[in-house]
Design a protein around this motif. Structure first.
Motif, PDB file in Angstrom:
ATOM      1  N   LEU A 198       4.573  -2.061   5.569  1.00  0.00           N
ATOM      2  CA  LEU A 198       3.848  -1.801   4.364  1.00  0.00           C
ATOM      3  C   LEU A 198       2.460  -2.732   4.059  1.00  0.00           C
ATOM      4  N   ARG A 199       2.645  -3.855   4.435  1.00  0.00           N
ATOM      5  CA  ARG A 199       1.449  -4.608   3.992  1.00  0.00           C
ATOM      6  C   ARG A 199       0.284  -4.038   4.989  1.00  0.00           C
ATOM      7  N   GLN A 200       0.455  -3.985   6.128  1.00  0.00           N
ATOM      8  CA  GLN A 200      -0.518  -3.597   7.266  1.00  0.00           C
ATOM      9  C   GLN A 200      -1.114  -2.124   6.897  1.00  0.00           C
ATOM     10  N   VAL A 201      -0.137  -1.322   6.577  1.00  0.00           N
ATOM     11  CA  VAL A 201      -0.540   0.092   5.873  1.00  0.00           C
ATOM     12  C   VAL A 201      -1.377   0.259   4.905  1.00  0.00           C
ATOM     13  N   LEU A 202      -1.228  -0.742   3.762  1.00  0.00           N
ATOM     14  CA  LEU A 202      -1.982  -0.794   2.613  1.00  0.00           C
ATOM     15  C   LEU A 202      -3.324  -1.335   2.756  1.00  0.00           C
ATOM     16  N   LEU A 203      -3.398  -2.496   3.659  1.00  0.00           N
ATOM     17  CA  LEU A 203      -4.604  -3.310   4.028  1.00  0.00           C
ATOM     18  C   LEU A 203      -5.403  -2.160   4.806  1.00  0.00           C
ATOM     19  N   GLU A 204      -5.043  -1.453   5.772  1.00  0.00           N
ATOM     20  CA  GLU A 204      -5.714  -0.624   6.505  1.00  0.00           C
ATOM     21  C   GLU A 204      -6.367   0.752   5.920  1.00  0.00           C
ATOM     22  N   ASN A 205      -5.547   0.901   4.676  1.00  0.00           N
ATOM     23  CA  ASN A 205      -6.163   1.864   3.910  1.00  0.00           C
ATOM     24  C   ASN A 205      -6.945   1.224   2.619  1.00  0.00           C
ATOM     25  N   GLN A 206      -7.473   0.159   2.649  1.00  0.00           N
ATOM     26  CA  GLN A 206      -8.406  -0.320   1.557  1.00  0.00           C
ATOM     27  C   GLN A 206      -7.590  -0.362   0.361  1.00  0.00           C
ATOM     28  N   VAL A 207      -6.225  -0.701   0.199  1.00  0.00           N
ATOM     29  CA  VAL A 207      -5.632  -0.698  -0.811  1.00  0.00           C
ATOM     30  C   VAL A 207      -5.943  -2.527  -1.610  1.00  0.00           C
TER      31      VAL A 207
ATOM     32  N   SER B 203      12.938   0.027   4.093  1.00  0.00           N
ATOM     33  CA  SER B 203      13.888  -0.471   4.781  1.00  0.00           C
ATOM     34  C   SER B 203      14.638  -1.453   4.004  1.00  0.00           C
ATOM     35  N   GLU B 204      15.768  -1.708   4.441  1.00  0.00           N
ATOM     36  CA  GLU B 204      16.622  -2.798   3.608  1.00  0.00           C
ATOM     37  C   GLU B 204      15.947  -4.056   3.303  1.00  0.00           C
ATOM     38  N   VAL B 205      16.354  -4.840   2.197  1.00  0.00           N
ATOM     39  CA  VAL B 205      15.830  -6.016   2.015  1.00  0.00           C
ATOM     40  C   VAL B 205      16.115  -7.085   2.996  1.00  0.00           C
ATOM     41  N   ASN B 206      15.124  -7.762   3.639  1.00  0.00           N
ATOM     42  CA  ASN B 206      15.655  -8.722   4.757  1.00  0.00           C
ATOM     43  C   ASN B 206      15.764 -10.167   4.153  1.00  0.00           C
ATOM     44  N   ARG B 207      16.286 -11.090   4.785  1.00  0.00           N
ATOM     45  CA  ARG B 207      16.722 -12.292   4.147  1.00  0.00           C
ATOM     46  C   ARG B 207      15.529 -13.062   3.802  1.00  0.00           C
ATOM     47  N   ARG B 208      14.265 -12.962   4.492  1.00  0.00           N
ATOM     48  CA  ARG B 208      12.892 -13.605   4.083  1.00  0.00           C
ATOM     49  C   ARG B 208      12.374 -13.070   2.794  1.00  0.00           C
TER      50      ARG B 208
ATOM     51  N   ALA C  37       5.648  -6.559   0.592  1.00  0.00           N
ATOM     52  CA  ALA C  37       5.031  -5.756   1.336  1.00  0.00           C
ATOM     53  C   ALA C  37       4.959  -5.938   2.698  1.00  0.00           C
ATOM     54  N   CYS C  38       4.889  -7.437   3.064  1.00  0.00           N
ATOM     55  CA  CYS C  38       4.814  -7.707   4.420  1.00  0.00           C
ATOM     56  C   CYS C  38       6.249  -7.749   5.310  1.00  0.00           C
ATOM     57  N   GLN C  39       7.163  -7.605   4.341  1.00  0.00           N
ATOM     58  CA  GLN C  39       8.722  -7.514   4.965  1.00  0.00           C
ATOM     59  C   GLN C  39       9.413  -6.263   4.919  1.00  0.00           C
ATOM     60  N   THR C  40       8.509  -5.414   4.496  1.00  0.00           N
ATOM     61  CA  THR C  40       9.003  -3.848   4.244  1.00  0.00           C
ATOM     62  C   THR C  40       8.418  -2.839   5.112  1.00  0.00           C
ATOM     63  N   LYS C  41       9.340  -2.135   5.774  1.00  0.00           N
ATOM     64  CA  LYS C  41       9.101  -1.149   6.615  1.00  0.00           C
ATOM     65  C   LYS C  41       9.062   0.370   5.769  1.00  0.00           C
ATOM     66  N   VAL C  42       8.219   1.368   6.112  1.00  0.00           N
ATOM     67  CA  VAL C  42       8.107   2.659   5.652  1.00  0.00           C
ATOM     68  C   VAL C  42       8.860   3.541   6.131  1.00  0.00           C
ATOM     69  N   LEU C  43       9.913   4.022   5.801  1.00  0.00           N
ATOM     70  CA  LEU C  43      10.850   5.285   6.222  1.00  0.00           C
ATOM     71  C   LEU C  43      10.775   6.425   5.928  1.00  0.00           C
ATOM     72  N   GLY C  44       9.945   6.640   4.623  1.00  0.00           N
ATOM     73  CA  GLY C  44       9.770   7.983   4.082  1.00  0.00           C
ATOM     74  C   GLY C  44       8.679   7.952   3.086  1.00  0.00           C
ATOM     75  N   ASP C  45       8.526   8.956   2.541  1.00  0.00           N
ATOM     76  CA  ASP C  45       7.410   9.033   1.264  1.00  0.00           C
ATOM     77  C   ASP C  45       7.721   7.768   0.194  1.00  0.00           C
ATOM     78  N   ILE C  46       6.732   7.246  -0.246  1.00  0.00           N
ATOM     79  CA  ILE C  46       6.955   6.215  -1.138  1.00  0.00           C
ATOM     80  C   ILE C  46       5.708   6.134  -2.152  1.00  0.00           C
ATOM     81  N   THR C  47       5.960   5.563  -3.319  1.00  0.00           N
ATOM     82  CA  THR C  47       4.832   5.460  -4.273  1.00  0.00           C
ATOM     83  C   THR C  47       4.818   3.767  -4.490  1.00  0.00           C
TER      84      THR C  47
END
Length: 110
Positions: free
Chosen positions: A19-28, A58-63, A82-92
């Motif tokens: 998610l972090r990479q996706v947001l930054l790549e899209n100038q968020v 994705s599920e919350v990871n330990r970090r 955001a850096c520890q989260t994977k996008v699995l479907g549509d999100i807001t």
């Protein structure tokens, strides 16, 4: 491909994208104030990329869990790094105020 809605923008990304990479790549604007310069660059130690997410991720990871259990974050609050989260479907995504995004006033949302 999942649709991500954040800061008035909607864009797609591959399933499992960070998610972090996706947001930054899209100038968020993921970081508040000086956190744009002072952050851990995605390793999950600073907590400045905290956001609220509605949708399939994705599920919350330990970090993520450990960092958000430390002040100024509150582990009872429904935020994610955001850096520890994977996008699995549509999100807001919603970003709150405060250096770490730990505030209660939205900086931006969908």
């Amino acid at each position: 491909m999942p649709q991500v809605t954040a800061q008035g923008k909607t864009f797609s990304c591959p399933v499992g994208a960070n998610l972090r990479q996706v947001l930054l790549e899209n100038q968020v604007d993921l970081y508040n104030g000086q956190a744009r310069l002072i952050n851990c660059h995605g390793i999950g130690t600073c907590g400045t990329c905290a956001v609220a997410i509605m949708g399939d991720v994705s599920e919350v990871n330990r970090r993520d869990r450990m960092r958000r259990s430390l002040p100024p974050h509150d582990s009872q609050r429904d935020l994610r790094l955001a850096c520890q989260t994977k996008v699995l479907g549509d999100i807001t995504v919603t970003k709150f105020d405060g250096f770490w995004g730990q505030g209660t006033t939205p900086e931006w949302s969908e």
